[in-house]
Write an enzyme that holds these catalytic residues in place. Structure first.
Site, PDB file in Angstrom:
ATOM      1  N   LYS A 102       0.801  -1.228   0.000  1.00 21.11           N
ATOM      2  CA  LYS A 102       0.000   0.000   0.000  1.00 21.11           C
ATOM      3  C   LYS A 102       0.834   1.278   0.000  1.00 21.11           C
ATOM      4  CE  LYS A 102      -4.278  -1.656   2.130  1.00 21.11           C
ATOM      5  NZ  LYS A 102      -5.271  -1.398   3.192  1.00 21.11           N
ATOM      6  N   ALA A 147      -0.533   2.174  14.445  1.00 25.23           N
ATOM      7  CA  ALA A 147      -0.121   3.380  13.717  1.00 25.23           C
ATOM      8  C   ALA A 147       0.351   3.047  12.307  1.00 25.23           C
ATOM      9  CB  ALA A 147       0.984   4.102  14.489  1.00 25.23           C
ATOM     10  N   GLY A 149      -0.682   1.396   8.212  1.00 22.95           N
ATOM     11  CA  GLY A 149      -1.472   1.907   7.102  1.00 22.95           C
ATOM     12  C   GLY A 149      -2.951   2.029   7.395  1.00 22.95           C
TER      13      GLY A 149
END
EC number: 1.1.1.25
Length: 294
Positions: free
Chosen positions: A76, A137, A139
């Site tokens: 991602k 914390a 994606g």
């Protein structure tokens, strides 16, 4: 969000999901069922792409004329370097989960946060005014936290094992000018316990509880949470994680990761086809695919 219709032409349209691994993804079943229900001449496949082959895979989207793809772990963030353009929200999140091929020009979007908010709306959960706690914390946490901040939560606390990553996320939210200033707390700290005790929404964005390690949990003491708290787990294998099971046993409202999977997928249709995907059809197909997996 701006909705744009793809200009891709041809007798059939090919889409898919890029990840590593992707063999157990429910996305192909979900999207192909939706295509069939809508009478569309399209197909959606799963493409297992190791990180070393990502650049070539992205070039293949252009070469083969794919209409678009979804992107999942671990690509991602890395995929952004190979795209022609990245939408502002995806750039703020720092991750892309949807790519559209517009005449050979590849544009990246992120529908995770959008799908997350829609899944809460579907359950009748109003986000504005709630104290929200995001666990993690990475994606998924970045997309969730950004959209929570924009949706008007009263307070936003990020709890993560790596304080530095949590602080980076909080700083990025500040740069995005979200109405609420994100706070950071270490797991098990007094700050974390205080935030959880006042939380109206807790969202697990870590892989803790995912198969095969189903007895792990990001929150050892669900009893800290107030009676009005909604507990959301982005994990969808299993459908009920230990976190959700314990929250349900405490009488709390729970939402599993299938809801986010379905809604982010339906939102991707906005960019590929100019309209929202059929949520009910997609949910039924995704659930059947997940329940049929070993």
């Amino acid at each position: 969000m701006t909705k744009r219709r793809s200009t891709s032409r041809g007798p059939g349209r090919i889409l898919g999901i890029l990840g590593h691994p992707v063999a157990h993804s429910a996305s192909p079943a979900m999207h192909n069922a939706a295509f069939a229900a809508q009478g569309m001449h399209a197909m959606y496949g799963a493409f297992d792409v190791p990180p070393s082959q990502l650049e070539k895979a992205i070039a293949g989207i252009r070469a083969l004329g794919l209409l678009g793809v979804n992107v999942t772990i671990p690509h991602k963030e890395a995929v952004m370097a190979y795209l022609d353009d990245v939408a502002p929200t995806a750039r703020q999140v720092g991750a892309v989960n949807t790519i559209v091929n517009r005449g050979g020009r590849l544009i990246g979007y992120n529908t995770d946060g959008w799908g997350f908010l829609l899944s809460l709306e579907e359950r009748g959960v109003r986000v504005a005014g709630r104290n929200a706690v995001v666990l993690g914390a990475g994606g998924a946490a970045r997309a969730v936290a950004l959209h929570l901040g924009m949706a008007g939560v009263a307070r936003l606390t990020i709890i993560n094992r790596s304080r530095q990553r949590a602080e980076f996320l909080a700083a990025d939210l500040a740069r995005a000018k979200t109405p609420v200033r994100a706070e950071v707390a270490d797991p098990g700290s007094e700050e974390a316990r205080a935030a959880l005790a006042e939380a109206g929404l807790v969202v697990n964005c870590t892989p803790l509880g995912m198969e095969p390690d189903t007895e792990s949990t990001p929150l050892e003491d669900v009893g800290l949470l107030p009676a009005h708290c909604v507990v959301y787990d982005t994990v969808y294998r299993p459908l009920e994680t230990r976190l959700l099971r314990e929250a349900r046993q405490h009488g709390l409202i729970t939402v599993n990761g299938l809801a986010m999977l379905v809604h982010q997928g339906a939102c991707a249709w906005e960019y590929w086809f100019g309209r929202r995907g059929p949520v009910d059809v997609m949910r039924t197909a995704a659930l059947a695919a997940l329940e049929g997996q070993p």
